[in-house]
Design a protein around this motif. Sequence first.
Motif, short mmCIF file in Angstrom:
data_model
loop_
_atom_site.label_atom_id
_atom_site.label_comp_id
_atom_site.label_asym_id
_atom_site.label_seq_id
_atom_site.Cartn_x
_atom_site.Cartn_y
_atom_site.Cartn_z
N GLN A 36 0.83 -1.20 0.00
CA GLN A 36 0.00 0.00 0.00
C GLN A 36 0.87 1.26 0.00
O GLN A 36 0.61 2.21 -0.74
N ARG A 37 1.89 1.25 0.84
CA ARG A 37 2.79 2.39 0.90
C ARG A 37 3.52 2.60 -0.41
O ARG A 37 3.78 3.73 -0.83
N GLU A 40 1.12 4.33 -2.62
CA GLU A 40 0.97 5.72 -2.18
C GLU A 40 2.18 6.57 -2.58
O GLU A 40 2.04 7.75 -2.91
N VAL A 43 2.16 8.46 -5.95
CA VAL A 43 1.28 9.61 -6.21
C VAL A 43 2.10 10.85 -6.54
O VAL A 43 1.88 11.51 -7.58
#
Length: 298
Positions: A36-37, A40, A43
């Motif tokens: 997930q990181r 992220e 982005v």
Amino acid sequence: MQTMETLKRKIKSAEELQSVVKTMKALAAVSIRQYQRAVESLVDYNRTVEMGLQVALRQRTDQVVKGGAQASNRMGCIVFGSDQGLCGQLNEQIVSHALEERAGLGVPADRCYLIAAGWRIGALLEDAGHSVLEVLTMPGSVSGITPLVQDLILILEEWHFEENIRHVFLFYNEYVTVSSFRPRTLRLLPVDEAWLKQLQAKTWKSRTLPTFRMSLDALFAGLIREYLFVNVYRAFAESLASENASRLMAMQGAEKNIEERLEELHRLYHVQRQMTITEELLDIVSGFEAMREDAKSE
């Protein structure tokens, strides 16, 4: 009837299996957060790439994309799955989705160049009658994603210049929540013309206008390469997060089954133990009665 020793062994085995399942659950949860990181972190990087494209596109007056989204008689497909098992129907679902999407695009199976990311995906595609050009081993951590992305980009360049493949699609599972994911199709190439035109027309938010000194074509090509990097990297990370989410769900189901089995084994153990105690008490009572009868007879 099972003996107490047999029940003890079964209880011990179930408890050891429960410990393994709990460990796998914890590892899956940690891995999900790790990927997930990684998603992220893309982005800001993706925003930088888009700003660079915005600058380059403002200087271009020619048509930036040719070909659009029309069907092609030759197509490249990259399907992302897993190398490991214990992840439910993750691989079967994405293979089914990819084959349906390929058929919907009207491209014959023999004109589809397939790369499988994950050995289980490769086996499923071959079982479905599709020839797989290459099978990539899925990375075991975030640090292993970048080298694989770079290798895939080299393959895409080879497809483009040597095989004249202009259309490339990514099929992967997109992570939604800790207990869910969904199959996704991304048309990687050609780059969405509408998106590029939107970037070209977008207002620059700063009062300082950017500039560059290198060749416009070289800058644009480099930025498109970074665009490819971002999207392929995201496909890897999303697929790995989905794999661990599916594994977490599978382990939760296994843990529930083990708990139910342990409860049943403990119940049987206590019943057997009570029966053993009762039998021993009856033996004592019977022995006492026999001794008393002997004493009376004397």
